[in-house]
Motif scaffolding. Sequence first.
Motif, PDB file in Angstrom:
ATOM      1  N   HIS A   7       0.841  -1.193   0.000  1.00 54.83           N
ATOM      2  CA  HIS A   7       0.000   0.000   0.000  1.00 54.83           C
ATOM      3  C   HIS A   7       0.879   1.247   0.000  1.00 54.83           C
ATOM      4  O   HIS A   7       1.833   1.348   0.767  1.00 54.83           O
ATOM      5  CB  HIS A   7      -0.913   0.017   1.225  1.00 54.83           C
ATOM      6  CG  HIS A   7      -1.708   1.273   1.342  1.00 54.83           C
ATOM      7  ND1 HIS A   7      -2.742   1.562   0.488  1.00 54.83           N
ATOM      8  CD2 HIS A   7      -1.604   2.326   2.176  1.00 54.83           C
ATOM      9  CE1 HIS A   7      -3.254   2.745   0.807  1.00 54.83           C
ATOM     10  NE2 HIS A   7      -2.581   3.217   1.832  1.00 54.83           N
ATOM     11  N   MET A  10      -1.921   7.973  -0.720  1.00 55.48           N
ATOM     12  CA  MET A  10      -2.099   8.953  -1.777  1.00 55.48           C
ATOM     13  C   MET A  10      -1.149  10.127  -1.529  1.00 55.48           C
ATOM     14  O   MET A  10      -1.185  10.739  -0.465  1.00 55.48           O
ATOM     15  CB  MET A  10      -3.560   9.431  -1.785  1.00 55.48           C
ATOM     16  CG  MET A  10      -3.939  10.240  -2.985  1.00 55.48           C
ATOM     17  SD  MET A  10      -5.700  10.716  -2.992  1.00 55.48           S
ATOM     18  CE  MET A  10      -6.474   9.191  -3.501  1.00 55.48           C
ATOM     19  N   ASP A  46     -10.998  12.449  -2.868  1.00 55.60           N
ATOM     20  CA  ASP A  46      -9.902  11.484  -2.721  1.00 55.60           C
ATOM     21  C   ASP A  46     -10.436  10.073  -2.499  1.00 55.60           C
ATOM     22  O   ASP A  46      -9.892   9.096  -3.044  1.00 55.60           O
ATOM     23  CB  ASP A  46      -8.966  11.903  -1.581  1.00 55.60           C
ATOM     24  CG  ASP A  46      -8.176  13.168  -1.897  1.00 55.60           C
ATOM     25  OD1 ASP A  46      -8.242  13.656  -3.050  1.00 55.60           O
ATOM     26  OD2 ASP A  46      -7.499  13.677  -0.977  1.00 55.60           O
ATOM     27  N   ALA A  47     -11.520   9.950  -1.728  1.00 52.05           N
ATOM     28  CA  ALA A  47     -12.132   8.637  -1.510  1.00 52.05           C
ATOM     29  C   ALA A  47     -12.703   8.093  -2.824  1.00 52.05           C
ATOM     30  O   ALA A  47     -12.562   6.896  -3.124  1.00 52.05           O
ATOM     31  CB  ALA A  47     -13.229   8.727  -0.450  1.00 52.05           C
ATOM     32  N   GLU A  50      -9.809   6.910  -4.991  1.00 49.19           N
ATOM     33  CA  GLU A  50      -9.292   5.630  -4.501  1.00 49.19           C
ATOM     34  C   GLU A  50     -10.234   4.483  -4.849  1.00 49.19           C
ATOM     35  O   GLU A  50      -9.791   3.399  -5.257  1.00 49.19           O
ATOM     36  CB  GLU A  50      -9.049   5.686  -2.994  1.00 49.19           C
ATOM     37  CG  GLU A  50      -8.380   4.449  -2.476  1.00 49.19           C
ATOM     38  CD  GLU A  50      -7.956   4.536  -1.019  1.00 49.19           C
ATOM     39  OE1 GLU A  50      -7.351   3.558  -0.543  1.00 49.19           O
ATOM     40  OE2 GLU A  50      -8.229   5.552  -0.350  1.00 49.19           O
ATOM     41  N   GLU A  53      -9.832   3.747  -8.572  1.00 45.44           N
ATOM     42  CA  GLU A  53      -8.525   3.130  -8.819  1.00 45.44           C
ATOM     43  C   GLU A  53      -8.492   1.683  -8.354  1.00 45.44           C
ATOM     44  O   GLU A  53      -7.988   0.808  -9.065  1.00 45.44           O
ATOM     45  CB  GLU A  53      -7.424   3.926  -8.120  1.00 45.44           C
ATOM     46  CG  GLU A  53      -7.124   5.251  -8.780  1.00 45.44           C
ATOM     47  CD  GLU A  53      -5.995   6.015  -8.128  1.00 45.44           C
ATOM     48  OE1 GLU A  53      -5.420   6.877  -8.802  1.00 45.44           O
ATOM     49  OE2 GLU A  53      -5.675   5.754  -6.940  1.00 45.44           O
ATOM     50  N   ARG A  54      -9.025   1.410  -7.180  1.00 48.40           N
ATOM     51  CA  ARG A  54      -9.032   0.023  -6.678  1.00 48.40           C
ATOM     52  C   ARG A  54      -9.954  -0.856  -7.517  1.00 48.40           C
ATOM     53  O   ARG A  54      -9.632  -2.017  -7.786  1.00 48.40           O
ATOM     54  CB  ARG A  54      -9.462  -0.013  -5.211  1.00 48.40           C
ATOM     55  CG  ARG A  54      -8.389   0.475  -4.277  1.00 48.40           C
ATOM     56  CD  ARG A  54      -8.903   0.480  -2.837  1.00 48.40           C
ATOM     57  NE  ARG A  54      -7.894   0.964  -1.936  1.00 48.40           N
ATOM     58  CZ  ARG A  54      -7.258   0.208  -1.062  1.00 48.40           C
ATOM     59  NH1 ARG A  54      -7.518  -1.073  -0.976  1.00 48.40           N
ATOM     60  NH2 ARG A  54      -6.347   0.736  -0.275  1.00 48.40           N
ATOM     61  N   LYS A  59      -4.004   3.527 -11.741  1.00 45.91           N
ATOM     62  CA  LYS A  59      -3.666   4.787 -11.085  1.00 45.91           C
ATOM     63  C   LYS A  59      -4.008   5.892 -12.064  1.00 45.91           C
ATOM     64  O   LYS A  59      -3.545   5.887 -13.205  1.00 45.91           O
ATOM     65  CB  LYS A  59      -2.185   4.847 -10.693  1.00 45.91           C
ATOM     66  CG  LYS A  59      -1.818   3.918  -9.551  1.00 45.91           C
ATOM     67  CD  LYS A  59      -2.451   4.392  -8.271  1.00 45.91           C
ATOM     68  CE  LYS A  59      -2.104   3.497  -7.102  1.00 45.91           C
ATOM     69  NZ  LYS A  59      -2.861   3.838  -5.893  1.00 45.91           N
TER      70      LYS A  59
END
Length: 195
Positions: A7, A10, A46-47, A50, A53-54, A59
Amino acid sequence: MLFELGHVPMPDGYGDDILPLDDCKAHLSLDAEDDEFDQLVAALRDAAIELVERHCGTKLGPVTGLTWQAEGLPTRSIDHVRLSIRPVTQITAISWRNSAGDEVAGDPEAFRVKVDGRVLPLVGSEWPTGVAGEVTITFDAGYAEGEAPPALLSAVRLMLGHLFLNREAVVSGAASGEVPLGVTALCRPFRMPVI
């Protein structure tokens, strides 16, 4: 082959480089001059980044120093290692333990990396021999600034809107259903294949 993708938090400014706060506020129909919700919107953005991206194994912006770890490498030159993040831009380091327990630093230039995250030895060469475990590949990944796919940026915006409008854990008096369905549809073409 079992592996672990390390991990990496960010980086500062990462979210704003992908989707600036003013763009987020415009999407949410918030007054650009009103800063009452700026911290909340930035955190939710940002959440949302993420999550996308996940979900896609990608990315949206450039990230350095990602690590992939496993207990071994393939033995046949035609087999590959998949780094599980796309697009991979370069391998910066590779190391492993030999049978004596010593750490061996490999040459990252001895491997070719595909944009989809597959790593193979250079054409005409083989995977290293004598690998006893603790393989670590350090790499960089992500779309160059301004080159993230518009569909994924739209997915981030949709998720941001959903998170902003549903800021509580429980919603009462509303119809239930999967609101972020659009996010799933926008992300589907970019999902990493399951192997």
